[in-house]
Design a protein around this motif. Sequence first.
Motif, PDB file in Angstrom:
ATOM      1  N   ARG A   1       0.848  -1.188   0.000  1.00 44.02           N
ATOM      2  CA  ARG A   1       0.000   0.000   0.000  1.00 44.02           C
ATOM      3  C   ARG A   1       0.888   1.244   0.000  1.00 44.02           C
ATOM      4  O   ARG A   1       1.132   1.839   1.057  1.00 44.02           O
ATOM      5  CB  ARG A   1      -0.912  -0.019   1.215  1.00 44.02           C
ATOM      6  N   PRO A   2       1.373   1.653  -1.179  1.00 46.89           N
ATOM      7  CA  PRO A   2       2.262   2.806  -1.241  1.00 46.89           C
ATOM      8  C   PRO A   2       1.587   4.051  -0.695  1.00 46.89           C
ATOM      9  O   PRO A   2       0.392   4.263  -0.893  1.00 46.89           O
ATOM     10  CB  PRO A   2       2.577   2.960  -2.722  1.00 46.89           C
ATOM     11  N   GLY A   3       2.359   4.861  -0.002  1.00 46.76           N
ATOM     12  CA  GLY A   3       1.834   6.095   0.556  1.00 46.76           C
ATOM     13  C   GLY A   3       1.150   5.910   1.895  1.00 46.76           C
ATOM     14  O   GLY A   3       0.618   6.866   2.451  1.00 46.76           O
ATOM     15  N   LYS A   4       1.134   4.686   2.425  1.00 44.56           N
ATOM     16  CA  LYS A   4       0.498   4.420   3.717  1.00 44.56           C
ATOM     17  C   LYS A   4       1.487   3.695   4.608  1.00 44.56           C
ATOM     18  O   LYS A   4       2.473   3.145   4.148  1.00 44.56           O
ATOM     19  CB  LYS A   4      -0.754   3.569   3.538  1.00 44.56           C
ATOM     20  N   TYR A   5       1.253   3.714   5.904  1.00 43.05           N
ATOM     21  CA  TYR A   5       2.085   2.965   6.835  1.00 43.05           C
ATOM     22  C   TYR A   5       1.193   2.129   7.745  1.00 43.05           C
ATOM     23  O   TYR A   5       0.025   2.425   7.937  1.00 43.05           O
ATOM     24  CB  TYR A   5       2.992   3.891   7.652  1.00 43.05           C
ATOM     25  N   HIS A   6       1.779   1.066   8.286  1.00 40.57           N
ATOM     26  CA  HIS A   6       1.023   0.149   9.135  1.00 40.57           C
ATOM     27  C   HIS A   6       0.941   0.699  10.549  1.00 40.57           C
ATOM     28  O   HIS A   6       1.919   1.168  11.111  1.00 40.57           O
ATOM     29  CB  HIS A   6       1.704  -1.216   9.148  1.00 40.57           C
ATOM     30  N   LEU A   7      -0.233   0.634  11.120  1.00 43.42           N
ATOM     31  CA  LEU A   7      -0.461   1.031  12.502  1.00 43.42           C
ATOM     32  C   LEU A   7      -1.324  -0.053  13.113  1.00 43.42           C
ATOM     33  O   LEU A   7      -2.480  -0.217  12.721  1.00 43.42           O
ATOM     34  CB  LEU A   7      -1.185   2.381  12.561  1.00 43.42           C
ATOM     35  N   GLY A   8      -0.780  -0.827  14.022  1.00 43.32           N
ATOM     36  CA  GLY A   8      -1.542  -1.929  14.583  1.00 43.32           C
ATOM     37  C   GLY A   8      -0.916  -2.454  15.850  1.00 43.32           C
ATOM     38  O   GLY A   8       0.064  -1.914  16.351  1.00 43.32           O
ATOM     39  N   ALA A   9      -1.481  -3.520  16.361  1.00 43.26           N
ATOM     40  CA  ALA A   9      -1.009  -4.121  17.600  1.00 43.26           C
ATOM     41  C   ALA A   9      -1.420  -5.584  17.614  1.00 43.26           C
ATOM     42  O   ALA A   9      -2.241  -6.020  16.807  1.00 43.26           O
ATOM     43  CB  ALA A   9      -1.614  -3.402  18.801  1.00 43.26           C
ATOM     44  N   TYR A  10      -0.830  -6.319  18.516  1.00 43.11           N
ATOM     45  CA  TYR A  10      -1.174  -7.726  18.688  1.00 43.11           C
ATOM     46  C   TYR A  10      -1.890  -7.896  20.015  1.00 43.11           C
ATOM     47  O   TYR A  10      -1.480  -7.341  21.034  1.00 43.11           O
ATOM     48  CB  TYR A  10       0.089  -8.597  18.669  1.00 43.11           C
ATOM     49  N   PHE A  11      -2.969  -8.666  20.001  1.00 45.66           N
ATOM     50  CA  PHE A  11      -3.774  -8.880  21.191  1.00 45.66           C
ATOM     51  C   PHE A  11      -3.967 -10.368  21.430  1.00 45.66           C
ATOM     52  O   PHE A  11      -3.957 -11.169  20.494  1.00 45.66           O
ATOM     53  CB  PHE A  11      -5.156  -8.224  21.043  1.00 45.66           C
ATOM     54  N   ASP A  12      -4.188 -10.726  22.672  1.00 45.06           N
ATOM     55  CA  ASP A  12      -4.528 -12.095  23.034  1.00 45.06           C
ATOM     56  C   ASP A  12      -5.914 -12.372  22.464  1.00 45.06           C
ATOM     57  O   ASP A  12      -6.841 -11.570  22.666  1.00 45.06           O
ATOM     58  CB  ASP A  12      -4.525 -12.215  24.566  1.00 45.06           C
TER      59      ASP A  12
END
Length: 99
Positions: free
Chosen positions: A44-55
């Motif tokens: 996804r050019p022009g975007k960045y990943h924003l996330g997390a890992y959860f149980d």
Amino acid sequence: MARRTSLLAHAVPAPTPPAASDDATAPSPAPAEKPAAARTGGKRPGKYHLGAYFDPADPSAEAFRVLAARTRRSHQELLAEAIADLVAKYDAERQFGRS
């Protein structure tokens, strides 16, 4: 302890080493060009990943998945809304923004 082999070892042929060249002056092959996605930083050019890992058993994570399914909205849409609400809650645009 014996080293375990991959289950795919028999299905995937082993790579063969390149043949040694007798001519020491022969130019080395140019490195393979990376695919366009690798050069632009992902799919996804022009975007960045924003996330997390959860149980997976975390009640909030489960509620998030159910909310996405019931509202027929993507996780990305729900996260964008949640982040916008969080920024508004802390008035982060004024406190940390460029204005």
